[in-house]
Design a protein around this motif. Structure first.
Motif, PDB file in Angstrom:
ATOM      1  N   ASP A  84       0.821  -1.223   0.000  1.00 52.20           N
ATOM      2  CA  ASP A  84       0.000   0.000   0.000  1.00 52.20           C
ATOM      3  C   ASP A  84       0.849   1.265   0.000  1.00 52.20           C
ATOM      4  O   ASP A  84       0.305   2.371  -0.091  1.00 52.20           O
ATOM      5  CB  ASP A  84      -0.917   0.030   1.224  1.00 52.20           C
ATOM      6  CG  ASP A  84      -1.970  -1.064   1.202  1.00 52.20           C
ATOM      7  OD1 ASP A  84      -2.317  -1.573   2.289  1.00 52.20           O
ATOM      8  OD2 ASP A  84      -2.429  -1.417   0.097  1.00 52.20           O
ATOM      9  N   SER A  85       2.141   1.118   0.109  1.00 52.49           N
ATOM     10  CA  SER A  85       3.037   2.282   0.089  1.00 52.49           C
ATOM     11  C   SER A  85       2.884   3.013  -1.241  1.00 52.49           C
ATOM     12  O   SER A  85       3.083   2.439  -2.315  1.00 52.49           O
ATOM     13  CB  SER A  85       4.483   1.838   0.284  1.00 52.49           C
ATOM     14  OG  SER A  85       4.664   1.221   1.540  1.00 52.49           O
ATOM     15  N   ALA A  86       2.514   4.286  -1.161  1.00 53.75           N
ATOM     16  CA  ALA A  86       2.197   5.058  -2.366  1.00 53.75           C
ATOM     17  C   ALA A  86       1.862   6.482  -1.930  1.00 53.75           C
ATOM     18  O   ALA A  86       1.873   6.805  -0.744  1.00 53.75           O
ATOM     19  CB  ALA A  86       1.009   4.450  -3.099  1.00 53.75           C
ATOM     20  N   VAL A  87       1.551   7.329  -2.925  1.00 53.74           N
ATOM     21  CA  VAL A  87       1.035   8.666  -2.647  1.00 53.74           C
ATOM     22  C   VAL A  87      -0.465   8.657  -2.909  1.00 53.74           C
ATOM     23  O   VAL A  87      -0.908   8.171  -3.960  1.00 53.74           O
ATOM     24  CB  VAL A  87       1.713   9.738  -3.515  1.00 53.74           C
ATOM     25  CG1 VAL A  87       1.200  11.128  -3.139  1.00 53.74           C
ATOM     26  CG2 VAL A  87       3.226   9.680  -3.354  1.00 53.74           C
ATOM     27  N   TYR A  88      -1.232   9.181  -1.968  1.00 51.93           N
ATOM     28  CA  TYR A  88      -2.691   9.178  -2.055  1.00 51.93           C
ATOM     29  C   TYR A  88      -3.189  10.611  -2.235  1.00 51.93           C
ATOM     30  O   TYR A  88      -2.793  11.515  -1.486  1.00 51.93           O
ATOM     31  CB  TYR A  88      -3.300   8.546  -0.802  1.00 51.93           C
ATOM     32  CG  TYR A  88      -2.998   7.064  -0.723  1.00 51.93           C
ATOM     33  CD1 TYR A  88      -1.772   6.619  -0.227  1.00 51.93           C
ATOM     34  CD2 TYR A  88      -3.914   6.116  -1.173  1.00 51.93           C
ATOM     35  CE1 TYR A  88      -1.471   5.260  -0.184  1.00 51.93           C
ATOM     36  CE2 TYR A  88      -3.630   4.759  -1.131  1.00 51.93           C
ATOM     37  CZ  TYR A  88      -2.399   4.341  -0.639  1.00 51.93           C
ATOM     38  OH  TYR A  88      -2.105   3.001  -0.607  1.00 51.93           O
ATOM     39  N   SER A 101     -11.268  18.341 -12.257  1.00 52.63           N
ATOM     40  CA  SER A 101     -10.963  17.872 -10.912  1.00 52.63           C
ATOM     41  C   SER A 101     -10.040  18.844 -10.186  1.00 52.63           C
ATOM     42  O   SER A 101      -9.143  19.421 -10.788  1.00 52.63           O
ATOM     43  CB  SER A 101     -10.320  16.484 -10.961  1.00 52.63           C
ATOM     44  OG  SER A 101     -11.250  15.523 -11.418  1.00 52.63           O
ATOM     45  N   THR A 102     -10.293  18.980  -8.900  1.00 55.16           N
ATOM     46  CA  THR A 102      -9.414  19.732  -8.016  1.00 55.16           C
ATOM     47  C   THR A 102      -8.809  18.746  -7.039  1.00 55.16           C
ATOM     48  O   THR A 102      -9.540  17.969  -6.412  1.00 55.16           O
ATOM     49  CB  THR A 102     -10.205  20.813  -7.263  1.00 55.16           C
ATOM     50  OG1 THR A 102     -10.798  21.701  -8.208  1.00 55.16           O
ATOM     51  CG2 THR A 102      -9.289  21.596  -6.338  1.00 55.16           C
ATOM     52  N   PHE A 103      -7.487  18.771  -6.920  1.00 56.18           N
ATOM     53  CA  PHE A 103      -6.764  17.787  -6.121  1.00 56.18           C
ATOM     54  C   PHE A 103      -6.151  18.406  -4.876  1.00 56.18           C
ATOM     55  O   PHE A 103      -5.770  19.578  -4.867  1.00 56.18           O
ATOM     56  CB  PHE A 103      -5.614  17.175  -6.940  1.00 56.18           C
ATOM     57  CG  PHE A 103      -6.040  16.227  -8.004  1.00 56.18           C
ATOM     58  CD1 PHE A 103      -6.496  16.694  -9.221  1.00 56.18           C
ATOM     59  CD2 PHE A 103      -5.981  14.863  -7.793  1.00 56.18           C
ATOM     60  CE1 PHE A 103      -6.893  15.826 -10.216  1.00 56.18           C
ATOM     61  CE2 PHE A 103      -6.370  13.979  -8.786  1.00 56.18           C
ATOM     62  CZ  PHE A 103      -6.825  14.461  -9.991  1.00 56.18           C
ATOM     63  N   GLY A 104      -6.020  17.571  -3.840  1.00 59.15           N
ATOM     64  CA  GLY A 104      -5.169  17.929  -2.723  1.00 59.15           C
ATOM     65  C   GLY A 104      -3.710  17.710  -3.109  1.00 59.15           C
ATOM     66  O   GLY A 104      -3.411  17.243  -4.208  1.00 59.15           O
ATOM     67  N   ASP A 105      -2.823  18.038  -2.192  1.00 60.93           N
ATOM     68  CA  ASP A 105      -1.394  17.953  -2.482  1.00 60.93           C
ATOM     69  C   ASP A 105      -0.806  16.560  -2.308  1.00 60.93           C
ATOM     70  O   ASP A 105       0.383  16.354  -2.561  1.00 60.93           O
ATOM     71  CB  ASP A 105      -0.613  18.938  -1.614  1.00 60.93           C
ATOM     72  CG  ASP A 105      -0.743  20.360  -2.136  1.00 60.93           C
ATOM     73  OD1 ASP A 105      -0.531  21.303  -1.345  1.00 60.93           O
ATOM     74  OD2 ASP A 105      -1.071  20.525  -3.327  1.00 60.93           O
ATOM     75  N   GLY A 106      -1.603  15.608  -1.875  1.00 58.41           N
ATOM     76  CA  GLY A 106      -1.121  14.247  -1.751  1.00 58.41           C
ATOM     77  C   GLY A 106      -0.532  13.944  -0.383  1.00 58.41           C
ATOM     78  O   GLY A 106       0.026  14.824   0.277  1.00 58.41           O
ATOM     79  N   THR A 107      -0.681  12.698   0.014  1.00 58.12           N
ATOM     80  CA  THR A 107      -0.105  12.211   1.266  1.00 58.12           C
ATOM     81  C   THR A 107       0.707  10.968   0.960  1.00 58.12           C
ATOM     82  O   THR A 107       0.174  10.009   0.389  1.00 58.12           O
ATOM     83  CB  THR A 107      -1.200  11.863   2.295  1.00 58.12           C
ATOM     84  OG1 THR A 107      -1.993  13.027   2.546  1.00 58.12           O
ATOM     85  CG2 THR A 107      -0.592  11.359   3.597  1.00 58.12           C
TER      86      THR A 107
END
Lengths: 113, 114
Positions: A84-88, A101-107
């Protein structure tokens, strides 16, 4: 205008730990909400989505519930795996705004064995 | 069927040069979007096509950026007089329609301006 705020990362968890990634949004219309995942070296993939209030999106053990009253769409998984290691990325798509689409900056999530 | 494809996967150019980035959407998808993703950030909207026409180009940063979709399928993003600040991953997405339809993303083109 529309905006998405995600909890800041990076997040590091041990395998089988519980995951929560917070996401809140601001939208002028009634958006659809999405979580995308980006694995190392790969493109954006849709993880799950919800199109109306109280809908729960789910996929691969991940879940998120569309909460209109708190304008939130938090991502959860009961037991994470190393894979599951990744950017969400949390995102919204607003019909009143041409569907862009409007995106967050990622986690960034790192799961250690 | 095939997903969204983008070419080239990587592009290195010098400041001031002209570049073209290509997107092949999923067959039959009428809506096509371009986004730009800078390091450590989420994708930012650039332009949206419905069919052949640019329905919303409000995200294009300036007049050096232009995109076309002449036959309602393949799209090309064109950047003139490139600047170092244009370095980013350029993403293309397509969907069956606008609004609540799911957008399917291509792998992106990584542009580096030296």
């Amino acid at each position: 205008g529309d905006s998405v705020t995600q909890m800041e990362g990076p997040v590091t968890l041990s395998e089988e730990a519980f995951l929560t990634i917070n996401c809140t949004y601001t939208a002028t219309g009634y958006p659809s909400l999405f979580w995308y995942v980006q694995y190392p070296g790969e493109g954006l993939q849709l993880l799950l989505k919800a199109t109306k209030a109280d809908d729960k999106g789910s996929n691969k053990g991940f879940e998120a519930t569309y909460r209109k009253e708190t304008t939130s769409f938090h991502l959860e998984k009961g037991s994470v795996q190393v894979s599951d290691s990744a950017v969400y990325f949390c995102a919204l798509s607003d019909f009143t705004n041409a569907g862009k689409s409007t995106f967050g900056d990622g986690t960034t999530l790192t799961v250690k064995p | 069927g095939a997903g969204v494809s983008q070419t080239p996967s990587n592009k290195v150019t010098e400041k001031g040069k002209y570049v073209e980035l290509r997107c092949d959407p999923i067959s039959g998808h009428t809506a096509l979007y371009w986004y730009r993703q800078s390091l450590g950030q989420g994708p930012e909207f650039l332009i949206y096509f419905q069919g052949t026409g640019a329905a919303d180009d409000s995200g294009l940063p300036n007049d050096r950026f232009f995109a076309v979709r002449p036959e309602g399928s393949v799209s090309t993003l064109k950047i003139q007089r490139t600047e170092r600040g244009d370095s980013a991953v350029y993403l293309c997405a397509s969907s069956a329609g606008q609004g609540r339809e799911t957008q399917y993303f291509g792998p992106g083109t990584r542009l580096l301006v030296l």
